[in-house]
Design a protein around this motif. Sequence first.
Motif, PDB file in Angstrom:
ATOM      1  N   ARG A 172     -38.570  -5.540  63.257  1.00  0.00           N
ATOM      2  CA  ARG A 172     -39.340  -6.676  63.642  1.00  0.00           C
ATOM      3  C   ARG A 172     -39.094  -6.868  65.115  1.00  0.00           C
ATOM      4  NH1 ARG A 172     -38.760  -8.806  58.761  1.00  0.00           N
ATOM      5  NH2 ARG A 172     -36.872 -10.126  59.573  1.00  0.00           N
ATOM      6  N   ASP A 173     -37.681  -7.135  65.385  1.00  0.00           N
ATOM      7  CA  ASP A 173     -37.084  -7.640  66.733  1.00  0.00           C
ATOM      8  C   ASP A 173     -37.947  -8.754  66.966  1.00  0.00           C
ATOM      9  OD1 ASP A 173     -35.532  -7.636  68.941  1.00  0.00           O
ATOM     10  OD2 ASP A 173     -36.689  -6.224  69.998  1.00  0.00           O
ATOM     11  N   HIS A 176     -37.070 -10.441  70.411  1.00  0.00           N
ATOM     12  CA  HIS A 176     -37.204  -9.472  71.638  1.00  0.00           C
ATOM     13  C   HIS A 176     -35.626  -9.543  72.150  1.00  0.00           C
ATOM     14  CE1 HIS A 176     -41.495  -8.892  71.138  1.00  0.00           C
ATOM     15  NE2 HIS A 176     -41.467 -10.260  71.671  1.00  0.00           N
ATOM     16  N   ARG A 177     -34.602  -9.570  71.344  1.00  0.00           N
ATOM     17  CA  ARG A 177     -33.187  -9.479  71.617  1.00  0.00           C
ATOM     18  C   ARG A 177     -32.409  -8.219  71.404  1.00  0.00           C
ATOM     19  NH1 ARG A 177     -31.903 -15.607  69.126  1.00  0.00           N
ATOM     20  NH2 ARG A 177     -32.661 -16.788  70.790  1.00  0.00           N
ATOM     21  N   LYS A 178     -33.200  -7.108  70.628  1.00  0.00           N
ATOM     22  CA  LYS A 178     -32.335  -6.318  70.181  1.00  0.00           C
ATOM     23  C   LYS A 178     -31.665  -5.352  71.302  1.00  0.00           C
ATOM     24  CE  LYS A 178     -34.632  -2.618  68.168  1.00  0.00           C
ATOM     25  NZ  LYS A 178     -35.226  -1.968  67.182  1.00  0.00           N
ATOM     26  N   ALA A 179     -32.637  -5.298  72.481  1.00  0.00           N
ATOM     27  CA  ALA A 179     -32.114  -4.277  73.334  1.00  0.00           C
ATOM     28  C   ALA A 179     -30.819  -4.665  74.185  1.00  0.00           C
ATOM     29  CB  ALA A 179     -33.189  -4.285  74.503  1.00  0.00           C
ATOM     30  N   ASP A 319     -33.468 -12.167  64.691  1.00  0.00           N
ATOM     31  CA  ASP A 319     -34.608 -12.697  64.113  1.00  0.00           C
ATOM     32  C   ASP A 319     -35.304 -13.856  64.633  1.00  0.00           C
ATOM     33  OD1 ASP A 319     -36.577 -11.372  62.369  1.00  0.00           O
ATOM     34  OD2 ASP A 319     -36.108 -12.766  60.632  1.00  0.00           O
TER      35      ASP A 319
END
Length: 366
Positions: A172-173, A176-179, A319
Amino acid sequence: MKTDLQAIASCFALEGAIESIDSLGEGFINDTFLIRTGAGTPDYILQRKNKEVFPDVPAMMENIRKVTEHIRRRVMEEGGDPQREAMTVIPTRDGALCHRDPQGEYWAVSIFIDDTISYNKADSPELARKGGEGIGRFQSQLADFDEPLAETIKGFHDIRHRFVQWDEALARDAAHRKAALAEEIGWIEERRTEMLDFWHLVEEGVIPARVTHNDTKINNILFDREGRVLCVIDLDTVMRSTSLNDFGDAIRSYCNTGDEDDRDLARVGMSIEMFRAYTEGYLSQRAAQLLSVETDHLAFAARYITYEQVLRFLMDYIDGDKYYKTKYAEHNLVRTHAQYRLLQSIEEQYPEMCRIVAETAAKYRH
């Protein structure tokens, strides 16, 4: 609100007249109140049970009834005082274990055990040892309990379930923090296999399911004025799992030299002295009942539970902070780093932890 509480309390089979109802403590999950009655009759604990956390409150209360009645029998057999050494659930006037109010909220009552001492933090090896003794005694009292128990929280400490949630959160990311989290995600992934290998032993029954408390912090243990363990309270999360979860969660809680959300990682680590003390107390009550496969994995349980908490904090951060309450934007990430530093400290001291467990178990088995 007071009028509502009076009406709710009156639904239960209380002895004596209600003189006052006052808020008690600052629980994170349930709202708790103290009911005072007249001289010669017990005082009571009234709780609003959180139906969001516990979706089947009546089943949870049935778990508590079964477990506390079993403990009361054991206490009486040992010549103790069941009124002080076990929780006592008070039913409603209709015989139910909880009351549902017009707003759909669930309420439960138990006898207030007075003249006791409780602690918010284990700040000495002596207190850690007593905490271990308290949880060990609780598990020991229930070693011969053979009734079914409901699963009050689905997938609790089940790392296979957590990995399903984790993989979905990564996909899901949502925030938008996964990167920016490649290193932290790597911490989780590089330990995935060994955590699943451990849980496979639980799933296959090699490590047996027993009755566990699942919230083993020290403030869930009551002591008498002489400092002796009286009983374990707050049984909402009682269910069947491996005894090792209770041990691992206690080590994570008792032995951290820093805070769970410490920004100063130099303060964070596992105190081997506190570990030794808790292990001594716990195994003084449990060593004779545990299988060798359980004692062999006791130290690993501290790694397992701490790892799970790293995963859960990081997963919630990825999340968008939906589960844990946060005080600032990076709070869950700070928690992740602090718990990971604790995990590293546990891993660094793991051989010594295993040695302490083996020596202590051998001492109490003979």
